[in-house]
Structure formats: C-alpha cells, structure tokens
Motif scaffolding. Structure first.
Motif, short mmCIF file in Angstrom:
data_model
loop_
_atom_site.label_atom_id
_atom_site.label_comp_id
_atom_site.label_asym_id
_atom_site.label_seq_id
_atom_site.Cartn_x
_atom_site.Cartn_y
_atom_site.Cartn_z
N LEU A 95 1.95 10.05 -3.74
CA LEU A 95 1.85 9.29 -4.99
C LEU A 95 2.14 10.23 -6.18
O LEU A 95 2.21 11.46 -6.01
CB LEU A 95 0.45 8.68 -5.13
N ALA A 96 2.26 9.63 -7.37
CA ALA A 96 2.64 10.41 -8.56
C ALA A 96 1.69 11.58 -8.81
O ALA A 96 2.11 12.65 -9.25
CB ALA A 96 2.67 9.49 -9.76
N ASP A 97 0.40 11.42 -8.51
CA ASP A 97 -0.56 12.52 -8.78
C ASP A 97 -0.65 13.52 -7.62
O ASP A 97 -1.50 14.40 -7.62
CB ASP A 97 -1.95 11.93 -9.08
N GLY A 98 0.20 13.38 -6.63
CA GLY A 98 0.21 14.35 -5.52
C GLY A 98 -0.62 13.90 -4.32
O GLY A 98 -0.57 14.52 -3.26
N THR A 99 -1.41 12.82 -4.49
CA THR A 99 -2.20 12.30 -3.36
C THR A 99 -1.25 11.76 -2.28
O THR A 99 -0.25 11.12 -2.60
CB THR A 99 -3.07 11.11 -3.85
N VAL A 100 -1.59 12.02 -1.02
CA VAL A 100 -0.79 11.46 0.08
C VAL A 100 -1.46 10.18 0.56
O VAL A 100 -2.68 10.15 0.76
CB VAL A 100 -0.67 12.48 1.24
N ARG A 101 -0.68 9.12 0.71
CA ARG A 101 -1.21 7.84 1.19
C ARG A 101 -0.52 7.47 2.49
O ARG A 101 0.70 7.47 2.57
CB ARG A 101 -0.97 6.75 0.13
N VAL A 102 -1.35 7.20 3.52
CA VAL A 102 -0.82 6.83 4.83
C VAL A 102 -1.24 5.39 5.11
O VAL A 102 -2.40 5.02 4.85
CB VAL A 102 -1.40 7.76 5.94
N GLU A 103 -0.33 4.57 5.61
CA GLU A 103 -0.66 3.18 5.93
C GLU A 103 -0.31 2.89 7.38
O GLU A 103 0.75 3.30 7.86
CB GLU A 103 0.11 2.22 5.01
N VAL A 104 -1.22 2.21 8.07
CA VAL A 104 -0.96 1.79 9.46
C VAL A 104 -1.15 0.27 9.48
O VAL A 104 -2.26 -0.23 9.31
CB VAL A 104 -1.95 2.46 10.44
N ALA A 105 -0.03 -0.44 9.63
CA ALA A 105 -0.07 -1.91 9.54
C ALA A 105 0.21 -2.53 10.90
O ALA A 105 0.90 -1.93 11.73
CB ALA A 105 0.95 -2.39 8.52
N ASP A 106 -0.36 -3.72 11.12
CA ASP A 106 -0.12 -4.39 12.41
C ASP A 106 0.04 -5.89 12.21
O ASP A 106 -0.11 -6.40 11.10
CB ASP A 106 -1.28 -4.08 13.39
N ARG A 107 0.36 -6.58 13.30
CA ARG A 107 0.47 -8.05 13.28
C ARG A 107 -0.64 -8.64 14.14
O ARG A 107 -0.45 -9.62 14.85
CB ARG A 107 1.85 -8.49 13.81
N GLY A 108 -1.80 -7.98 14.10
CA GLY A 108 -2.91 -8.36 14.97
C GLY A 108 -3.72 -9.53 14.43
O GLY A 108 -3.26 -10.27 13.55
N VAL A 109 -4.94 -9.67 14.95
CA VAL A 109 -5.77 -10.85 14.64
C VAL A 109 -6.31 -10.84 13.21
O VAL A 109 -6.84 -11.83 12.73
CB VAL A 109 -6.94 -10.98 15.64
N GLY A 110 -6.18 -9.69 12.51
CA GLY A 110 -6.62 -9.62 11.11
C GLY A 110 -8.13 -9.45 10.98
O GLY A 110 -8.88 -9.58 11.96
N ILE A 111 -8.56 -9.15 9.75
CA ILE A 111 -9.99 -8.94 9.49
C ILE A 111 -10.52 -10.14 8.71
O ILE A 111 -10.08 -10.38 7.58
CB ILE A 111 -10.22 -7.66 8.63
N PRO A 112 -11.47 -10.92 9.27
CA PRO A 112 -12.01 -12.06 8.52
C PRO A 112 -12.63 -11.60 7.20
O PRO A 112 -13.26 -10.52 7.14
CB PRO A 112 -13.09 -12.61 9.47
N ALA A 113 -12.45 -12.40 6.14
CA ALA A 113 -12.92 -12.00 4.80
C ALA A 113 -14.41 -11.63 4.83
O ALA A 113 -14.83 -10.67 4.18
CB ALA A 113 -12.66 -13.14 3.83
N ALA A 114 -15.20 -12.39 5.60
CA ALA A 114 -16.66 -12.15 5.61
C ALA A 114 -17.00 -10.78 6.20
O ALA A 114 -18.05 -10.21 5.89
CB ALA A 114 -17.35 -13.25 6.42
N ASP A 115 -16.15 -10.26 7.08
CA ASP A 115 -16.45 -8.97 7.73
C ASP A 115 -15.97 -7.78 6.90
O ASP A 115 -16.38 -6.65 7.14
CB ASP A 115 -15.74 -8.90 9.10
N ARG A 116 -15.07 -8.05 5.97
CA ARG A 116 -14.38 -6.94 5.28
C ARG A 116 -15.33 -5.93 4.62
O ARG A 116 -15.13 -4.73 4.76
CB ARG A 116 -13.41 -7.52 4.26
N PRO A 117 -16.39 -6.38 3.92
CA PRO A 117 -17.24 -5.39 3.26
C PRO A 117 -17.93 -4.43 4.23
O PRO A 117 -18.35 -3.36 3.83
CB PRO A 117 -18.30 -6.24 2.53
N ARG A 118 -18.05 -4.82 5.51
CA ARG A 118 -18.83 -3.97 6.44
C ARG A 118 -17.97 -3.31 7.51
O ARG A 118 -18.49 -2.68 8.43
CB ARG A 118 -19.92 -4.83 7.11
N ILE A 119 -16.66 -3.45 7.40
CA ILE A 119 -15.80 -3.04 8.50
C ILE A 119 -15.88 -1.54 8.82
O ILE A 119 -15.69 -1.13 9.95
CB ILE A 119 -14.34 -3.49 8.23
N PHE A 120 -16.21 -0.72 7.80
CA PHE A 120 -16.30 0.73 8.05
C PHE A 120 -17.74 1.17 8.33
O PHE A 120 -18.01 2.36 8.42
CB PHE A 120 -15.70 1.51 6.87
#
Ligand code: ADP
Length: 244
Positions: free
Chosen positions: A166-191
């Motif tokens: 990124l512009a400030d030198g931070t490196v951003r890595v993305e891993v994307a898939d076509r899987g079942v997805g994360i339900p909105a209700a679970d998102r806040p606790r997924i980590f």
C-alpha cells in the motif's frame, strides 16, 4: 545468509507482566496439549491393532465401533495440535526478510498437491516482508486450508491469492474463495477461539485456526479481517507493517 532482525512486539507474557494469568494458562495449555499427543498416539496404535486382529472375526458392528473410535481420536489429535499451535503463536518472533511469493508457494504446494483438484490464481507484486517465516506460513496454511475445506461439496475449490504494497509501505495479502461464506451473525466472532459458524455443514474443525492467525498477525504488528467476496465466498485479508 539471512539477517535476523528484531521488532519490538512483545510476547503475551511480556506485555502483561510476570503475574499474567493468561500467560500461565497458555504455558499450561502448551504443556498439556504436548503431553496428550503421546498417549493419543499409543491409543491410536492399539485401536489399529484391534482393527487388524478382530475385524474379520467380529464383523460389521465391531468395525463400526472401531471407525467411531478412530473418528474421535482424529478429532482429539487435531484439538491437541491446534492447542499446541495456539500456544506456539506466542513464541519469540524470529524476524527476517523473506520473499512473500516463496512462503505462499510453499503453503500452496502442500495444499494443492495430491489427487484433489484446486483452482489457484495468484496476482499482485509479491513484495519482501519482514516476518517469522514459520508463523507466517502457518497463517497462509490456515487461510488456504480453510478456502479448500469450506468449498461447497462436490465443487472444485477456487482460491485467489493477491499481495500488494500500500502507499504507506504496509503489505496487504488477500486469500479469496468461492466457498460457503461467513454468515453475517458469525462475522464479529470469527477470529475468537473455538468459534465455528452455523454453516460448517459437518466439516471437521476446532475453531482455533483463525484465532491463531489473528494472534500471529497482531504479533507482527498487522491486522486481519474478512469481507464478502463479490460474486460469492469469502475474502480474508491481513496486513504486515512496512519493511524497516
Ligand atoms: P475450524 O475450521 O477448525 O473450525 P477456524 O478458526 O479456521 O476453525 O475457522 C473458524 C470458523 O470460521 C470455521 O468453523 C468456519 O465456520 C468459518 N470459516 C473459516 N474460514 C472459512 C472460509 N474460507 N469459508 C467459510 N467459512 C470459513
């Protein structure tokens, strides 16, 4: 030869002081999970012997019972390994400059080799990062492994991996898939440790992988998150601070 660098990101026991209950709990967890592995290996070996010696004589009922015991043992082994990895995420970081493409390549080789087909696309400019290569590999292993595991049944898993500076030198890595997805209700606790979403559909797991990823990324001074992947699936991302 690789240069070892240090970044001032303390392990949990250092941040919370010597009295930290959490640091003690993590150390205890590491010991307990490590010590569990040897009796588990012994039980597995004996179950295998029972299977070989008595399956033919004792028939289907016996074979089904043995199969159920083996499934339970596999789950226990996975849990012991994940708890050990969770505790290991707190080890002193061994930071060195590493080509991100190499670490991603190693992780992909492990997951994509073998009989199961996986479609992989890589894009971006693949910078060098300052990281603990073993722990960073663990993050990529988890994200790639999940992208495959959570693909809809009977489809070829698709993974897209992208890395940018990124512009400030931070490196951003993305891993994307076509899987079942994360339900909105679970998102806040997924980590959070042990959290599993409502749509895992019986796939095996302990709910510790993403918690380990978060701990590793944060110890490197970065952030981790997930978005919807436009067109379906999930898009996990993490950042690593500018190379110094
Ligand atoms: P595990 O896979 O062992 O359950 P993780 O901590 O890796 O644990 O993931 C936590 C939960 O997040 C999983 O149980 C699953 O519900 C969800 N998840 C993780 N990665 C994906 C993904 N790529 N696609 C869909 N759901 C995912």
């Amino acid at each position: 030869m690789q240069t070892l660098l240090t970044r001032n990101v303390p392990a949990l026991d250092e941040t919370h002081g010597p009295d930290s209950h959490e640091a003690e709990l993590r150390a205890l967890m590491a010991m307990a999970s490590h010590d569990l592995k040897s009796p588990l290996a012994s039980v597995s070996a004996h179950v295998q012997m029972l299977h070989e010696d008595y399956s033919t004589a004792l028939g289907d009922g016996f074979r089904q019972d043995i199969a159920a015991i083996e499934r339970g043992l596999r789950r226990m082994n996975q849990l012991a390994q994940d708890l050990l990895d969770y505790a290991r995420a707190d080890h002193t970081l061994e930071l060195a400059p590493r080509a991100l493409r190499e670490i991603v390549g190693e992780a992909l080789t492990e997951h994509v080799a073998g009989p199961n087909k996986v479609l992989v696309t890589q894009s971006g400019e693949w910078p060098t990062v300052v990281a603990d290569a073993g722990l960073l590999r663990h993050v990529l292993d988890n994200l790639i492994g999940n992208a495959i595991k959570y693909a809809p049944a009977d489809t070829t898993p698709e993974i897209e991996i992208e890395a940018h500076t990124l512009a400030d030198g931070t490196v951003r890595v993305e891993v994307a898939d076509r899987g079942v997805g994360i339900p909105a209700a679970d998102r806040p606790r997924i980590f959070d440790a042990f959290h599993r979403c409502a749509n895992t559909g019986g796939r095996p797991g302990t709910g510790l992988g993403l918690a380990i990823c978060r701990r590793i990324v944060e110890r490197h001074g970065g952030h981790i998150g997930v978005n919807d992947n436009p067109g379906g699936g999930s898009r996990f991302w993490f950042t690593l601070p500018k190379l110094v």
